[in-house]
Design a protein around this motif. Structure first.
Motif, PDB file in Angstrom:
ATOM      1  N   ASN A  31      55.127  54.730  21.304  1.00  0.00           N
ATOM      2  CA  ASN A  31      55.906  53.898  20.387  1.00  0.00           C
ATOM      3  C   ASN A  31      57.312  53.728  20.949  1.00  0.00           C
ATOM      4  N   PRO A  32      57.603  52.582  21.599  1.00  0.00           N
ATOM      5  CA  PRO A  32      58.900  52.398  22.248  1.00  0.00           C
ATOM      6  C   PRO A  32      60.100  52.584  21.317  1.00  0.00           C
ATOM      7  N   GLU A  33      60.013  52.071  20.091  1.00  0.00           N
ATOM      8  CA  GLU A  33      61.137  52.187  19.156  1.00  0.00           C
ATOM      9  C   GLU A  33      61.405  53.644  18.813  1.00  0.00           C
ATOM     10  N   LYS A  34      60.348  54.389  18.536  1.00  0.00           N
ATOM     11  CA  LYS A  34      60.499  55.806  18.203  1.00  0.00           C
ATOM     12  C   LYS A  34      61.029  56.590  19.399  1.00  0.00           C
ATOM     13  N   VAL A  35      60.494  56.340  20.574  1.00  0.00           N
ATOM     14  CA  VAL A  35      60.952  57.029  21.783  1.00  0.00           C
ATOM     15  C   VAL A  35      62.437  56.761  22.023  1.00  0.00           C
ATOM     16  N   THR A  63      58.028  48.848  26.285  1.00  0.00           N
ATOM     17  CA  THR A  63      57.024  47.898  25.801  1.00  0.00           C
ATOM     18  C   THR A  63      56.286  47.280  26.992  1.00  0.00           C
ATOM     19  N   ARG A  64      57.040  46.820  27.993  1.00  0.00           N
ATOM     20  CA  ARG A  64      56.425  46.246  29.203  1.00  0.00           C
ATOM     21  C   ARG A  64      55.585  47.295  29.933  1.00  0.00           C
ATOM     22  N   LYS A  65      56.159  48.481  30.088  1.00  0.00           N
ATOM     23  CA  LYS A  65      55.491  49.561  30.819  1.00  0.00           C
ATOM     24  C   LYS A  65      54.125  49.854  30.221  1.00  0.00           C
ATOM     25  N   TRP A  66      54.074  50.068  28.909  1.00  0.00           N
ATOM     26  CA  TRP A  66      52.819  50.484  28.285  1.00  0.00           C
ATOM     27  C   TRP A  66      51.850  49.332  28.089  1.00  0.00           C
ATOM     28  N   GLN A  67      52.294  48.093  28.241  1.00  0.00           N
ATOM     29  CA  GLN A  67      51.354  46.971  28.285  1.00  0.00           C
ATOM     30  C   GLN A  67      50.672  46.923  29.646  1.00  0.00           C
ATOM     31  N   GLU A  93      48.629  59.433  34.224  1.00  0.00           N
ATOM     32  CA  GLU A  93      47.511  58.614  34.653  1.00  0.00           C
ATOM     33  C   GLU A  93      47.428  57.374  33.770  1.00  0.00           C
ATOM     34  N   PHE A  94      46.972  56.294  34.376  1.00  0.00           N
ATOM     35  CA  PHE A  94      46.828  55.026  33.660  1.00  0.00           C
ATOM     36  C   PHE A  94      45.919  54.124  34.465  1.00  0.00           C
ATOM     37  N   HIS A  95      45.478  53.047  33.820  1.00  0.00           N
ATOM     38  CA  HIS A  95      44.805  51.996  34.577  1.00  0.00           C
ATOM     39  C   HIS A  95      45.517  50.682  34.316  1.00  0.00           C
ATOM     40  N   ASP A  96      45.395  49.786  35.288  1.00  0.00           N
ATOM     41  CA  ASP A  96      46.017  48.473  35.150  1.00  0.00           C
ATOM     42  C   ASP A  96      45.056  47.524  34.430  1.00  0.00           C
TER      43      ASP A  96
END
Length: 157
Positions: A31-35, A63-67, A93-96
């Motif tokens: 949650n970008p706002e909370k972070v 927001t951009r990062k987690w999208q 870890e993540f996937h694109d």
């Protein structure tokens, strides 16, 4: 009036570990706002090649990062600390969008104000492509890393 974010400086080892875990849990919440509320209103960031300042910029960045970095799961570990500074190492870890998996490794240097808000964050990060079978971070994405999940050191990362 600024709300305090304990633990507050000067940090003890236990307080620094608590601060690191709180940051990890916040980022894993996605949650970008909370972070952004864990940072001063004018917090200065360097994240890879991005340099910016202030909570609105933090929210936009996250927001951009987690999208882009989907199914993001992060583990942070205390590296060192002083009175108002903490250094951490981390991996996530993540996937694109195409489904390719990555593990990102990095270090962060943090500086806090008297209220326990982070006023400076410098992050250096490297991405490593991995196969889905090489993933090591397995927990429900809707919550923090479980207390019994291995740490970076336990995983030899």
């Amino acid at each position: 009036m600024v709300e305090a974010r304990p633990p507050l400086p000067p940090f003890t080892r236990e307080g620094a570990i608590q601060k690191v875990r709180a940051a990890e849990d916040g980022w894993n919440g996605g949650n970008p706002e909370k972070v952004s509320l864990a940072y001063t209103a004018d917090s200065r960031w360097r994240n890879r090649s991005d340099i910016f300042q202030g909570r609105p910029a933090i929210v936009a960045f996250l927001t951009r990062k987690w999208q882009q970095e989907q199914e993001y799961r992060l583990i942070k570990e205390l590296w060192a600390f002083t009175d108002d500074r903490i250094a951490v190492r981390f991996a996530y870890e993540f996937h694109d969008e195409a489904g390719a998996w990555y593990r990102a490794y990095g270090n962060e240097n943090w500086e806090f104000d008297a209220h326990g808000l982070m006023r400076v964050r410098h992050a250096s990060i490297n991405d490593l492509p991995i196969s889905e079978s090489e993933r090591k971070f397995h927990w429900d994405r809707s919550g923090p890393r479980p207390a019994d999940h291995p740490s970076l050191s336990d995983l030899d990362l």
